[in-house]
Design a protein around this motif. Sequence first.
Motif, short mmCIF file in Angstrom:
data_model
loop_
_atom_site.label_atom_id
_atom_site.label_comp_id
_atom_site.label_asym_id
_atom_site.label_seq_id
_atom_site.Cartn_x
_atom_site.Cartn_y
_atom_site.Cartn_z
N ALA A 53 1.07 -0.93 -0.02
CA ALA A 53 -0.01 -0.03 0.03
C ALA A 53 0.75 1.40 0.09
CB ALA A 53 -0.93 0.39 1.54
N GLY A 54 0.62 2.22 0.10
CA GLY A 54 1.07 3.58 -0.31
C GLY A 54 1.38 3.49 -1.54
N SER A 55 2.78 5.16 -1.06
CA SER A 55 3.56 5.52 -1.95
C SER A 55 4.25 4.22 -3.28
CB SER A 55 4.43 7.01 -1.84
OG SER A 55 5.42 5.61 -0.67
N TYR A 56 4.58 2.84 -2.47
CA TYR A 56 5.80 2.41 -3.26
C TYR A 56 4.40 2.02 -4.84
CZ TYR A 56 8.16 -2.22 -4.69
OH TYR A 56 8.43 -3.57 -5.95
N PRO A 57 3.45 1.05 -4.76
CA PRO A 57 3.22 0.92 -5.58
C PRO A 57 2.51 1.45 -7.06
CG PRO A 57 1.61 -0.38 -3.88
CD PRO A 57 2.82 0.77 -3.10
N VAL A 58 2.72 2.45 -6.38
CA VAL A 58 1.80 3.82 -7.60
C VAL A 58 3.33 4.51 -7.87
CG1 VAL A 58 -0.78 3.32 -6.56
CG2 VAL A 58 1.30 5.34 -5.39
N LYS A 59 4.17 3.96 -7.68
CA LYS A 59 5.19 4.51 -7.86
C LYS A 59 5.40 6.13 -7.15
CE LYS A 59 5.66 1.75 -11.88
NZ LYS A 59 5.54 1.37 -13.17
N THR A 60 5.17 7.07 -6.13
CA THR A 60 5.26 8.18 -6.10
C THR A 60 6.02 7.70 -4.26
OG1 THR A 60 3.52 7.86 -4.24
CG2 THR A 60 3.15 8.65 -6.60
N LYS A 61 6.83 6.77 -4.60
CA LYS A 61 7.90 7.22 -3.27
C LYS A 61 9.46 8.35 -3.82
CE LYS A 61 8.92 3.57 -0.69
NZ LYS A 61 8.21 4.21 0.60
N ILE A 62 10.07 8.66 -2.23
CA ILE A 62 10.44 9.84 -2.65
C ILE A 62 11.73 9.69 -1.60
CG2 ILE A 62 8.93 11.49 -3.25
CD1 ILE A 62 9.56 12.54 -0.74
N GLY A 63 13.08 10.16 -2.45
CA GLY A 63 13.94 9.81 -1.43
C GLY A 63 14.86 8.38 -1.58
N LYS A 64 15.20 8.38 0.28
CA LYS A 64 14.89 6.68 1.05
C LYS A 64 13.61 5.19 0.50
CE LYS A 64 19.20 8.51 3.75
NZ LYS A 64 19.63 8.21 5.54
N ALA A 65 14.69 4.34 0.12
CA ALA A 65 13.21 3.98 0.20
C ALA A 65 13.51 3.23 1.43
CB ALA A 65 13.88 2.62 -0.86
N ASP A 66 13.13 3.54 3.11
CA ASP A 66 13.49 3.56 4.06
C ASP A 66 11.90 3.58 4.85
OD1 ASP A 66 13.02 6.52 3.76
OD2 ASP A 66 13.95 6.83 5.75
N GLU A 67 10.90 3.17 3.60
CA GLU A 67 9.29 3.60 4.29
C GLU A 67 8.27 2.82 3.47
OE1 GLU A 67 7.87 7.59 5.42
OE2 GLU A 67 9.21 8.30 7.17
N PHE A 68 7.64 1.80 4.00
CA PHE A 68 7.09 1.44 3.52
C PHE A 68 5.66 1.09 4.47
CE2 PHE A 68 10.86 -0.44 1.38
CZ PHE A 68 10.72 0.24 0.24
N ASP A 69 4.93 1.29 3.61
CA ASP A 69 2.61 0.49 4.01
C ASP A 69 2.79 -0.58 3.40
OD1 ASP A 69 2.52 2.91 4.67
OD2 ASP A 69 2.13 4.08 2.96
N SER A 106 -8.35 3.70 0.20
CA SER A 106 -6.71 4.13 -0.02
C SER A 106 -6.92 2.88 -0.87
CB SER A 106 -5.88 2.95 1.02
OG SER A 106 -6.28 2.36 1.83
N LYS A 107 -7.65 1.78 -1.39
CA LYS A 107 -7.50 1.07 -2.37
C LYS A 107 -7.69 1.43 -3.61
CE LYS A 107 -8.10 -3.42 -0.62
NZ LYS A 107 -9.22 -4.57 -0.02
N ALA A 108 -9.00 2.69 -3.50
CA ALA A 108 -9.24 3.40 -4.91
C ALA A 108 -8.12 4.53 -4.72
CB ALA A 108 -11.10 4.00 -4.14
N HIS A 161 -0.91 12.19 2.71
CA HIS A 161 -2.22 12.01 2.05
C HIS A 161 -2.90 12.92 1.85
CE1 HIS A 161 -5.15 9.54 2.96
NE2 HIS A 161 -6.35 10.22 3.46
N ILE A 162 -2.24 14.16 2.59
CA ILE A 162 -3.18 15.38 2.01
C ILE A 162 -2.62 15.88 0.21
CG2 ILE A 162 -3.98 16.46 4.41
CD1 ILE A 162 -1.57 18.61 3.66
N ILE A 163 -1.45 15.24 0.21
CA ILE A 163 -0.90 15.77 -1.11
C ILE A 163 -1.87 15.12 -2.17
CG2 ILE A 163 0.60 15.24 -2.58
CD1 ILE A 163 0.80 17.75 -0.63
N LYS A 164 -2.06 13.08 -2.32
CA LYS A 164 -2.69 12.91 -2.64
C LYS A 164 -4.27 13.59 -3.15
CE LYS A 164 -1.79 8.20 -0.75
NZ LYS A 164 -2.00 7.48 0.07
N HIS A 165 -5.05 14.24 -2.27
CA HIS A 165 -6.65 14.67 -2.50
C HIS A 165 -6.23 14.95 -2.67
CE1 HIS A 165 -8.81 11.62 -0.04
NE2 HIS A 165 -7.62 11.50 0.58
N GLN A 166 -4.80 16.36 -2.94
CA GLN A 166 -4.57 17.81 -3.35
C GLN A 166 -4.36 17.59 -5.31
OE1 GLN A 166 -5.83 20.90 -2.37
NE2 GLN A 166 -5.49 21.02 -5.14
N ILE A 167 -3.84 16.55 -4.98
CA ILE A 167 -3.68 16.32 -6.52
C ILE A 167 -4.72 15.56 -7.74
CG2 ILE A 167 -2.05 13.85 -7.79
CD1 ILE A 167 -0.47 16.10 -7.31
#
Length: 533
Positions: A213-229, A408-410, A453-459
């Motif tokens: 979940a989160g940014s990894y499967p939608v290719k929006t991860k940034i910086g270090k690969a140090d956080e996963f959902d 979040s799945k949507a 999370h707020i950035i997703k909704h603004q986009i």
Amino acid sequence: MACSSCGESRFANSAQLGCHVSKNHAELSCGCNKKFMDEESLENHKSQMQDNLKKCPCSGCCRSFDTANGMHQHKRSTGHWAPGERENAQKETGRVYCDDRCGRSFKTASACADHRKDIAAKYGIDDKSCRGCEKSFPNKDRLDQHRKDTGHSSKTSSRAKEYLDNFHKSKVAVNKDDKKSSVQIVDGTLRQIMDHVRKSEGGHIYCPNAVKAGSYPVKTKIGKADEFDTNIPCNITPENVNTRGKFYYGYQPLDKKMGNSNNMNVDMKLKAVPGGKEIPMGFATVAVKDGSVPDKLTYNGNLVPREVKKDLHGKIKTAVKELGLKNVDVSRNAHGPALTLNIHQGPGRHDINVDITPSVACNVPITDNGWPRPDTRIAFKDGVIDDIKKVGTHLVPKSDDKWALSCSKAEKVMLSKIDDGNGCRREVNKIMKKHVQNCTSRAEDGLPGVSSHIIKHQILWSAEKHPDQSYWHHGNIDNCLIDTMGDMATALGQGKLPNYFNTSDNILRGKDRGVLRELGSYFKDERKKLLHM
């Protein structure tokens, strides 16, 4: 070779010079963003583009359509009306069209005006503002005259594009080797832990396979690969999911010495609430069949979110210990609906944090709150909307005694399919996420309550505000970023950003207004830097 318009002499041949002239000095443009030096070239371009089997050309650009309805929808979403064309359409239909990039029409002018006010209040839209100085004007003619007088262009300079390219490469992009290594470590660790959890008493209710979940499967991860959902679906079929009415249980208040409810090592006692408590909007209670889940996870037949989260926390903690995973520990405090697993890679390598959220399936349609809206259907293809309807909603333990409805799945489906071809919405998302990180890291208190999370909704709101795919072309990323940052700053300043899938839910509600204003000011400052390059 030198340019006669600006004197620049860095061109090796006429082709390079011609490209420079058309990009920087051409005055005539087609609605598809191509520029031309004279009327003849522009008309030839339009004629070539429209010389096909389609019947209905747009008078404002080179596109043409199979049907008049398709052409009119295009014009409503782009504003490509020829002189008098909008007025004629209004006379034919008896309806009043909203200005510019909006597909809505209304029975009366007053209803249309109210709609425009609502949009401006909700989403920070102000089509009559100058980017260069942020002054507002009563109409576009006055705005255009102001731009001519001051030189405040609606476009940014090539320096802004160059700056963003460098910013993305140095601050935003994730190292591919780092990401690959981190993903392998996370997947292997979770596989061991969840296999152990499944074999423990009562562990059969947790699915063995973690869902990214989160940014990894939608290719929006940034910086270090140090956080996963990751999401752990529960093998639980609710008998009933209630989103309205009351529930009649709750936790006894904690003594301050005991800590807080986020601490999964703290035992809290459930009790009956005779008068009951109203189920808030966006939440639900879950009734389960007797014997389908361990009794300790329920109260009077209701599945209790904190008990599920605490049970999974204990089983993961035991698995880490019995598997001898010395480089892994589990945080005692939950962060919202998630438990946090910390993986230590040793000297010279960054740690990895994995947020683990248990979830329960539910039958509440994502269309329950008026989504998709008419603007949604203009901005996104029917196929994307249909896919989002299929994944629907699910429940996560965001509260102690009631389940939160999650989309979040949507979000995952929409963000993974949001860019066709050379689109830039995901890139804008990543750059804005980096700005949130920068702002929170420099703040003394870390800006509590603020997340990406707020950035997703603004986009997603910005995608509806600008439905034309050509606007989101990567070549226009600087302007897309400037516009979206401006809308984000306005929303933060007002403390109002509607949930994209449920506009009655303000996702900034309850957050510290001072924190929101600080982040909004940061976005304004970064926006001005781009404008004045």
